[in-house]
Design a protein around this motif. Structure first.
Motif, PDB file in Angstrom:
ATOM      1  N   UNK B 142     -31.520   3.335  12.331  1.00  0.00           N
ATOM      2  CA  UNK B 142     -30.810   2.558  11.313  1.00  0.00           C
ATOM      3  C   UNK B 142     -31.348   1.132  11.201  1.00  0.00           C
ATOM      4  N   UNK B 143     -31.684   0.597  12.374  1.00  0.00           N
ATOM      5  CA  UNK B 143     -32.211  -0.770  12.377  1.00  0.00           C
ATOM      6  C   UNK B 143     -33.483  -0.887  11.545  1.00  0.00           C
ATOM      7  N   UNK B 145     -34.289   0.741   8.995  1.00  0.00           N
ATOM      8  CA  UNK B 145     -33.952   0.757   7.574  1.00  0.00           C
ATOM      9  C   UNK B 145     -33.272  -0.537   7.132  1.00  0.00           C
ATOM     10  N   UNK B 146     -32.559  -1.188   8.066  1.00  0.00           N
ATOM     11  CA  UNK B 146     -31.959  -2.478   7.729  1.00  0.00           C
ATOM     12  C   UNK B 146     -33.061  -3.519   7.547  1.00  0.00           C
ATOM     13  N   UNK B 147     -34.167  -3.346   8.263  1.00  0.00           N
ATOM     14  CA  UNK B 147     -35.323  -4.213   8.077  1.00  0.00           C
ATOM     15  C   UNK B 147     -36.096  -3.870   6.814  1.00  0.00           C
ATOM     16  N   UNK B 150     -32.616  -0.096   2.268  1.00  0.00           N
ATOM     17  CA  UNK B 150     -31.784   1.105   2.189  1.00  0.00           C
ATOM     18  C   UNK B 150     -32.397   2.135   1.255  1.00  0.00           C
ATOM     19  N   UNK B 183     -40.469  -8.848   8.549  1.00  0.00           N
ATOM     20  CA  UNK B 183     -39.055  -8.541   8.766  1.00  0.00           C
ATOM     21  C   UNK B 183     -38.263  -9.781   9.176  1.00  0.00           C
ATOM     22  N   UNK B 192     -37.457  -4.109   0.258  1.00  0.00           N
ATOM     23  CA  UNK B 192     -36.204  -4.667   0.774  1.00  0.00           C
ATOM     24  C   UNK B 192     -35.398  -5.356  -0.325  1.00  0.00           C
TER      25      UNK B 192
END
Lengths: 325, 326
Positions: B142-143, B145-147, B150, B183, B192
């Motif tokens: 998940x991390x 994808x947060x970088x 989504x 990032x 992003x």
């Protein structure tokens, strides 16, 4: 029964009380629980906080609490405690249908009719930091929110149900692993992972109303005014709550220490609000309380450096300026 | 007219041709434009790619293009160019109502009917990486994808409208100065930024169709099967397009260099698709293209290495400052 909670340490109880007082003034049917990432210093504190009540973090028995204390900072710990307090309150109050969370650094200015109406349709309500872009390169950048989160963790509302509880469990698991402040690695306490909320969960309302969570990050699209003894946003919406994020009573020249976009000179509209907030904090001796120690965390190493700390900060800033950062 | 486009460098032309061929094979009424962040020069013969056509990046007039290629890597420039090609195509073809973007490393297995339908009631379509929780710390997690975002910008769709052009222009403008792969500074090329699309723009559809944009990031919720010579996802939706991100014939046994969750042993369901894709890109001459240098590539990217060092110093100082000021 109607319940609101917040999370803080002894050092921030003046803010918590100011928030809770304003909340109950407009919403007398609500009770405020202060989740304390700390231990109650003495019994008179509880007396002073009435009618609001304190819930110590030890009481809620977070799994592997000791391990979490070992790996997270006090700030991180205060953030990641939210989903645990929320679950505990649902568990211990069987009749609790709605649970609202507000950060301590807020003031509430109206009744919660809108939130209650939203919770008849939705299981979870969150607020975005803003709903329109800004283009300049001041701080924070637009992309700062790609690092820290689209939605603000300072407010959420839950309706008791499977989806809300599923969310709280997921959130707990997430922050227990990744609740750090580390932008490079895709982490920002409890907030950044809220980006996934509308994707992973059903019945999530992303509340766009300008009445909610007014703060420095959305002042580019919101102005505040006073009319008939009430506060208004953009002249059209009654202000529901204001978030004084980054306001420091000992740095009164700054609207927020986290930003340099808005100044008092230009934003005279919000100045009376901050003045109101300042008076509320002064009344509860915020400045003195701020220095209260925490039961779980000692002062970090650099607080013992004295003057050297100031020099290092200045040098670091100079190099950063040289590097054009 | 029905138009799709992609953006790549000469080194990825075998993949682009595979994508475009497969698209046209299932959708003969479509044309594919290859936006080239490169120069055709003497190396590339456009006739080899007919009926697909080229638009070279220099032609579309990205503002301060010299500066853009100076400061960004080839990968970053390819991503920055995406909205500018879209804008160019809408300007060039006044009768163009709908425009689709697909990454060069995508391959089609079906008609675009379900893709076209997305634009019926919306003006901008973006593709979610996945819709269910991804547990565990293996990559991707998940991390990551947060970088990185989504939504996956390997697929986008636009209907000609005020709102979609407003989005394309806003996106392009941000990318001119904030299109780095960095990032720590809240940047991951073009992708992003798209996190903001549903919040800041109207009529945005988040596409969750399980037969669209299948890639290693959504393997945990999508299984491939075959029936009557057709691929299906979760036995319900026909597979429309698959995204072979991070896969290459150089290491045909690796599903993607960007992931560590799956192998062909644990996911035999996807193996036939990769084998088919592998054959296609090899027969399209991947070996001859893959090592072609980009015309804008600087032999010495030392300024970028210096930039990396500078960034690292900045990061360390910022972290120290954060601690000290806490």
């Amino acid at each position: 029964m109607n319940l609101v909670f917040t999370v803080c340490t002894n050092s921030h109880l003046a803010q918590a009380k100011a928030m809770a007082d304003s909340l109950v003034a407009y919403n007398p049917a609500y009770q405020v629980v202060i989740g304390l990432v700390d231990k109650i210093a003495n019994a008179s504190e509880s007396e002073w906080l009435r009618p609001h009540t304190i819930l110590e973090i030890e009481t809620i028995q977070i799994p592997d609490f000791e391990a979490l204390l070992g790996k997270f900072s006090l700030y991180e710990m205060s953030c990641l405690a939210k989903p645990y307090f929320a679950e505990y309150l649902f568990k211990t109050h069987a009749s609790l249908q709605r649970l609202l969370y507000f950060d301590t650094d807020m003031l509430i200015f109206d009744a919660f009719d809108d939130i209650e109406a939203s919770l008849t349709q939705y299981d979870i309500v969150i607020t975005p930091h803003f709903t329109s872009p800004f283009g300049d390169h001041k701080s924070p950048h637009l992309r700062t929110f790609l690092n820290s989160g689209i939605y603000n963790g300072g407010f959420f509302a839950l309706r008791r149900g499977d989806e809300a509880l599923r969310f709280l469990k997921w959130w707990q698991d997430y922050v227990a692993e990744d609740g750090y402040v580390n932008f490079c690695r895709g982490m920002f306490v409890d907030q950044l992972c809220l980006n996934f909320l509308p994707v992973f969960f059903k019945n999530v309302l992303v509340e766009h109303s300008p009445r909610y969570n007014v703060a420095y990050w959305n002042l580019h699209e919101r102005s505040v005014s006073q009319r008939d003894g009430n506060w208004w946003v953009n002249g059209t919406h009654r202000l529901l709550f204001f978030h004084f994020s980054g306001y420091q009573i000992d740095a009164p020249t700054h609207l927020s220490v986290h930003q340099d976009r808005h100044e008092w000179k230009v934003r005279t509209d919000v100045q009376p609000l901050f003045e109101l907030y300042k008076q509320a904090l002064l009344k509860y001796n915020h400045s003195e309380r701020l220095h209260l120690p925490n039961a779980y965390f000692r002062k970090p190493w650099h607080r013992k450096l004295g003057k050297i700390r100031g020099w290092i900060i200045v040098i670091c800033r100079k190099i950063l300026k040289m590097l054009d950062a | 007219m029905k138009l799709c486009y992609t953006v790549c460098t000469n080194s990825h032309l075998a993949k682009a041709k595979t994508m475009a061929d497969s698209l046209v094979k299932h959708n003969p009424d479509y044309q594919v434009v290859i936006g080239l962040v490169d120069k055709l020069g003497a190396v590339i013969n456009p006739a080899d790619f007919a009926p697909h056509t080229f638009v070279e990046v220099e032609k579309i007039q990205i503002p301060d293009f010299e500066e853009v290629i100076r400061k960004y890597t080839t990968f970053e420039v390819s991503c920055v160019a995406k909205p500018y090609f879209a804008q160019y195509l809408f300007e060039q073809f006044s009768d163009l109502e709908r425009l689709y973007y697909f990454d060069a490393d995508i391959c089609f297995f079906n008609k675009l009917t379900s893709v076209e339908r997305l634009l019926d009631a919306h003006e901008i379509v973006i593709s979610v990486h996945f819709t269910t929780d991804l547990e565990g710390q293996q990559e991707p997690n998940l991390r990551n994808l947060l970088n990185a975002g989504l939504y996956n910008t390997g697929f986008l769709a636009f209907k000609r409208s005020v709102e979609s052009l407003r989005f394309i222009q806003w996106w392009g403008k941000r990318l001119l100065t904030e299109g780095y792969h960095d990032f720590a500074q809240g940047m991951f090329v073009d992708q992003l930024w798209v996190n903001f699309a549903p919040l800041l723009f109207k009529n945005v559809l988040i596409d969750t169709h399980s037969g669209h944009n299948v890639g290693y990031w959504n393997f945990h919720e999508r299984v491939v099967s075959q029936k009557n010579n057709q691929y299906y996802i979760n036995n319900e939706q026909p597979l429309v397009f698959f995204h072979f991100s991070g896969y290459g014939p150089e290491s045909p046994d690796t599903i993607s260099q960007y992931q560590e969750r799956y192998s062909f042993d644990t996911r035999p369901d996807v193996k036939p698709i990769f084998e088919e894709y592998n054959r296609l890109i090899i027969s399209n001459g991947h070996q001859n293209y893959k090592d072609l240098p980009c015309a804008f590539y600087k032999k010495s990217y030392s300024h970028q290495k210096l930039r990396g060092l500078r960034r690292r110093i900045i990061l360390i100082l910022r972290q120290l400052l954060r601690q000290l000021e806490n």
